[in-house]
Write a protein that holds these residues in place. Structure first.
Motif, PDB file in Angstrom:
ATOM      1  N   ALA A 169      36.727  50.080  49.101  1.00 42.20           N
ATOM      2  CA  ALA A 169      36.291  49.372  47.931  1.00 42.20           C
ATOM      3  C   ALA A 169      37.184  48.098  47.823  1.00 42.20           C
ATOM      4  O   ALA A 169      36.749  46.894  47.724  1.00 42.20           O
ATOM      5  N   LEU A 170      38.557  48.355  48.161  1.00 41.78           N
ATOM      6  CA  LEU A 170      39.484  47.184  48.114  1.00 41.78           C
ATOM      7  C   LEU A 170      39.094  45.836  48.833  1.00 41.78           C
ATOM      8  O   LEU A 170      39.268  45.101  48.486  1.00 41.78           O
ATOM      9  N   HIS A 171      38.694  46.659  50.009  1.00 43.58           N
ATOM     10  CA  HIS A 171      38.483  45.325  51.170  1.00 43.58           C
ATOM     11  C   HIS A 171      37.151  44.502  50.733  1.00 43.58           C
ATOM     12  O   HIS A 171      37.003  43.263  50.739  1.00 43.58           O
ATOM     13  N   ASN A 172      36.161  45.259  50.370  1.00 44.77           N
ATOM     14  CA  ASN A 172      34.946  44.710  49.886  1.00 44.77           C
ATOM     15  C   ASN A 172      34.854  44.149  48.505  1.00 44.77           C
ATOM     16  O   ASN A 172      33.935  43.138  48.416  1.00 44.77           O
ATOM     17  N   PHE A 173      35.805  44.504  47.732  1.00 47.77           N
ATOM     18  CA  PHE A 173      35.807  43.832  46.316  1.00 47.77           C
ATOM     19  C   PHE A 173      36.210  42.424  46.654  1.00 47.77           C
ATOM     20  O   PHE A 173      35.426  41.528  45.984  1.00 47.77           O
ATOM     21  N   GLY A 174      37.052  41.952  47.215  1.00 45.07           N
ATOM     22  CA  GLY A 174      37.442  40.550  47.842  1.00 45.07           C
ATOM     23  C   GLY A 174      36.162  39.821  48.457  1.00 45.07           C
ATOM     24  O   GLY A 174      35.676  38.656  47.746  1.00 45.07           O
ATOM     25  N   ILE A 175      35.632  40.421  49.423  1.00 47.01           N
ATOM     26  CA  ILE A 175      34.379  39.841  49.844  1.00 47.01           C
ATOM     27  C   ILE A 175      33.099  39.608  49.001  1.00 47.01           C
ATOM     28  O   ILE A 175      32.604  38.603  48.774  1.00 47.01           O
ATOM     29  N   LEU A 176      32.666  40.662  48.097  1.00 51.90           N
ATOM     30  CA  LEU A 176      31.578  40.683  47.215  1.00 51.90           C
ATOM     31  C   LEU A 176      32.134  39.509  46.028  1.00 51.90           C
ATOM     32  O   LEU A 176      31.275  39.059  45.760  1.00 51.90           O
ATOM     33  N   GLY A 177      33.447  39.588  45.627  1.00 54.62           N
ATOM     34  CA  GLY A 177      33.764  38.746  44.611  1.00 54.62           C
ATOM     35  C   GLY A 177      33.603  37.218  45.087  1.00 54.62           C
ATOM     36  O   GLY A 177      32.853  36.425  44.204  1.00 54.62           O
ATOM     37  N   LYS A 178      33.975  37.110  46.069  1.00 58.34           N
ATOM     38  CA  LYS A 178      33.913  35.514  46.589  1.00 58.34           C
ATOM     39  C   LYS A 178      32.353  35.305  46.746  1.00 58.34           C
ATOM     40  O   LYS A 178      31.998  34.299  46.261  1.00 58.34           O
ATOM     41  N   LEU A 179      31.645  36.166  47.374  1.00 56.39           N
ATOM     42  CA  LEU A 179      30.180  35.877  47.758  1.00 56.39           C
ATOM     43  C   LEU A 179      29.497  35.603  46.183  1.00 56.39           C
ATOM     44  O   LEU A 179      28.705  34.656  46.309  1.00 56.39           O
ATOM     45  N   CYS A 180      29.763  36.728  45.296  1.00 56.30           N
ATOM     46  CA  CYS A 180      28.982  36.427  43.947  1.00 56.30           C
ATOM     47  C   CYS A 180      29.455  35.325  43.199  1.00 56.30           C
ATOM     48  O   CYS A 180      28.607  34.463  42.411  1.00 56.30           O
ATOM     49  N   ALA A 181      30.861  35.116  43.482  1.00 60.08           N
ATOM     50  CA  ALA A 181      31.114  33.661  42.576  1.00 60.08           C
ATOM     51  C   ALA A 181      30.426  32.646  43.119  1.00 60.08           C
ATOM     52  O   ALA A 181      30.213  31.620  42.509  1.00 60.08           O
ATOM     53  N   GLU A 182      30.327  32.517  44.460  1.00 62.73           N
ATOM     54  CA  GLU A 182      29.371  31.380  45.082  1.00 62.73           C
ATOM     55  C   GLU A 182      28.129  31.371  44.553  1.00 62.73           C
ATOM     56  O   GLU A 182      27.651  30.124  44.466  1.00 62.73           O
ATOM     57  N   VAL A 183      27.783  32.473  44.338  1.00 59.85           N
ATOM     58  CA  VAL A 183      26.363  32.636  43.951  1.00 59.85           C
ATOM     59  C   VAL A 183      26.046  31.832  42.499  1.00 59.85           C
ATOM     60  O   VAL A 183      25.242  31.041  42.099  1.00 59.85           O
ATOM     61  N   ILE A 184      27.214  32.174  41.668  1.00 57.38           N
ATOM     62  CA  ILE A 184      27.209  31.681  40.310  1.00 57.38           C
ATOM     63  C   ILE A 184      27.234  30.033  40.550  1.00 57.38           C
ATOM     64  O   ILE A 184      26.622  29.243  39.604  1.00 57.38           O
TER      65      ILE A 184
END
Lengths: 286, 266
Positions: A169-184
């Motif tokens: 979760a810790l590793h994927n949190f960063g990836i998901l956060g970055k991807l989702c922020a780009e979506v916004i």
């Protein structure tokens, strides 16, 4: 008198693309040079008799040619492997859940158009600070591979499913956060600005403006990361974080090669099933 | 029609979200939640690890070691990517079936290549590494192939999909002008997907740095190996130094690929 014609010399700008090509070539040359000269690794000495012997032993071990009772014909072993697969599945689902919750909680301040106020037509001084803070955390958490997280976390949590899930979760949190922020950042700002200018509160903007527009993309990314997590869940097991990986490492250390075959079969089935299911979900989410 | 059905679509997404939530809650039941989850000295260790984060070990010896192992990490990533690109290009072109004209042959070759790509990318690079080390020992080639094979699988699938998604008209124009299949590939397909290919390869290169760092856990040198050694010695401050180097490389490559992508795409 000869008139001199000035031919304008073609200006060659040293562009970034040219620089990139040069850098890539330099990296290639340097790396292969390092392999050939510094490590003195000769490709063709790999094919010597000793390695052929090892390979023969290893593969005949994998296919259980010398054993009387290979693990993949044993019912007990299948049940055991099935249990481990089930555990691994639970670990991955938990990991993607944790990562999603953490990313969703932090993603809104981490989008650039929220920070500079273009999306909500309102500016706050602290938004840039929050933006920088969460972006640094994202970079930090995604730059460290899940295996390293797992190694650190088994120092804190007891071996089992939970440390594996937390590490993934810790590793994927960063990836998901970055991807989702780009979506916004890529959303169409007009409907949301419209909401804001007609007097919607921040919570209303969030629930009626932002969430409905970004949710389908978020779901796609979450499912995509879920597939990747399924694939990496075996790896965090190597350092003692439970699931298929732990047993894999143990079997390899005990030279129980047929067990490895069995575990690999279970692992591949798990990965293919996950790919298949998430493909179906993604089609449904569209 | 679509507008009429839109509540249904919404409903679908909602039920999907509910299914995912239920799956997550189901997974939570697998752990017995109690204080036993933590090691006896768990909190003390956490504090020590966080102390290391604030005060990483910056002595010259460690820094020199970190630079050296960073280079090794980059070397494995670059060489692994070379192998991956070769695999991806060959199997990707075959898997897209753009080189073959007869239909049955195309189905067979494309299906076969795609199946190979699916299998080699399903297995994680670290598992490949363990298998390769068991067969050819601790040679750098074990790391290169372990990295190159699964990455080749991922890249190859993407390349094949990109080739299949190329719009048909330019290719038909080339065909009408008498170009062979190979000409079509060289002058039609590849120039059209070049920038996408490069940008995806750069993204994968960033991932391969991380993978090559963890490749060392099977004993192949590099940053991960040093992290493992320092963790075994309980020198958390050294661990953080190496981690900061890893983060720095990843951020540098991320910046490079971002600015390259901005110039290529569009």
């Amino acid at each position: 008198m000869m008139s001199k014609i000035k031919i304008p010399s073609k200006k060659r700008r040293f562009s970034f693309v040219a620089f990139s090509i040069l850098l890539a070539l330099a990296l290639l040359a340097g790396s292969w040079g390092h392999i050939f000269y510094a490590e003195r690794a000769n490709f063709f000495t790999l094919f010597n008799e000793q390695n052929a012997e090892y390979a023969k032993k290893f593969f005949s071990g994998l296919f259980g040619l010398q054993e009387e009772k290979p693990a993949f014909t044993d019912k007990e072993a299948w049940i055991n492997a099935g249990k481990l697969t089930y555990e691994t599945l639970q670990m991955s689902v938990m990991a993607i859940g944790f990562a999603t919750i953490a990313a969703l909680l932090t993603v809104i301040p981490a989008a650039r158009n929220i920070a500079d106020g273009t999306l909500t037509v309102s500016k706050r001084w602290y938004r840039w600070i929050l933006f920088g803070f969460f972006r640094v955390i994202y970079i930090f958490s995604r730059a460290i591979p899940e295996l390293v997280w797992a190694m650190v976390i088994v120092f804190i949590l007891k071996p089992g499913i939970l440390p594996g899930a937390v590490a993934l979760a810790l590793h994927n949190f960063g990836i998901l956060g970055k991807l989702c922020a780009e979506v916004i950042e890529d959303t169409d700002a007009r409907p949301i600005r419209n909401l804001a200018s007609s007097g919607a509160s921040n919570a209303q903007i969030l629930f009626y403006g932002i969430i409905p527009t970004v949710m389908p993309k978020f779901l796609t990314y979450i499912l995509y990361r879920g597939e990747v997590i399924m694939r990496t869940s075996i790896v965090v097991g190597f350092v003692g974080a439970g699931g298929l990986g732990q047993q894999f490492k143990l079997s390899l250390s005990y030279f129980h090669y047929t067990e490895i075959t069995l575990l690999l079969i279970c692992y591949i089935i798990l990965v293919f099933a996950a790919d298949f299911i998430s493909e179906g979900f993604r089609k449904a989410a569209k | 029609m679509k507008q009429l059905l839109s509540p249904l679509y919404l409903h679908k997404r909602l039920s999907l979200t509910l299914v995912l939530l239920a799956a997550f809650i189901w997974s939570l039941f697998s752990v017995t939640w109690s204080r036993d989850l933590l090691h006896a000295g768990g909190w003390a260790t956490t504090v020590q690890i966080l102390e290391g984060l604030i005060k990483p070990d910056l002595s010259p010896d460690i820094l020199e070691l970190a630079v050296e192992s960073s280079w090794v990490t980059v070397v494995y990533a670059v060489t692994g990517m070379t192998v991956a690109l070769i695999i991806a290009f060959v199997l990707g072109v075959l898997g897209s079936g753009v080189l073959v004209s007869s239909r049955p042959v195309r189905i067979v070759t494309a299906g076969f290549s795609r199946a190979v790509l699916a299998i080699i990318r399903a297995i994680h690079e670290l598992v490949w590494a363990l298998l390769f080390v068991a067969v050819i020992g601790l040679s750098p080639y074990a790391a290169i192939f372990a990295l190159g094979i699964p990455y080749g699988g991922i890249l190859g699938r993407i390349f094949a999909d990109m080739l299949n998604d190329v719009p048909g008209e330019p290719i038909q124009a080339l065909r009408a002008a008498g170009a062979s299949r190979l000409h079509c590939l060289m002058y039609g397909y590849l120039p059209l997907i070049r920038s996408n290919m490069i940008s995806y390869t750069m993204y994968r290169f960033e991932c391969s740095i991380r993978s090559s760092a963890i490749m060392s856990f099977v004993g192949l040198g590099g940053l991960g190996y040093q992290i493992q050694l320092s963790l075994a010695d309980l020198h958390y401050d050294e661990v953080w130094t190496f981690l900061f180097f890893l983060i720095a490389i990843v951020v540098l490559i991320d910046a490079w690929s971002n600015s390259l992508r901005k110039r290529l795409v569009l």
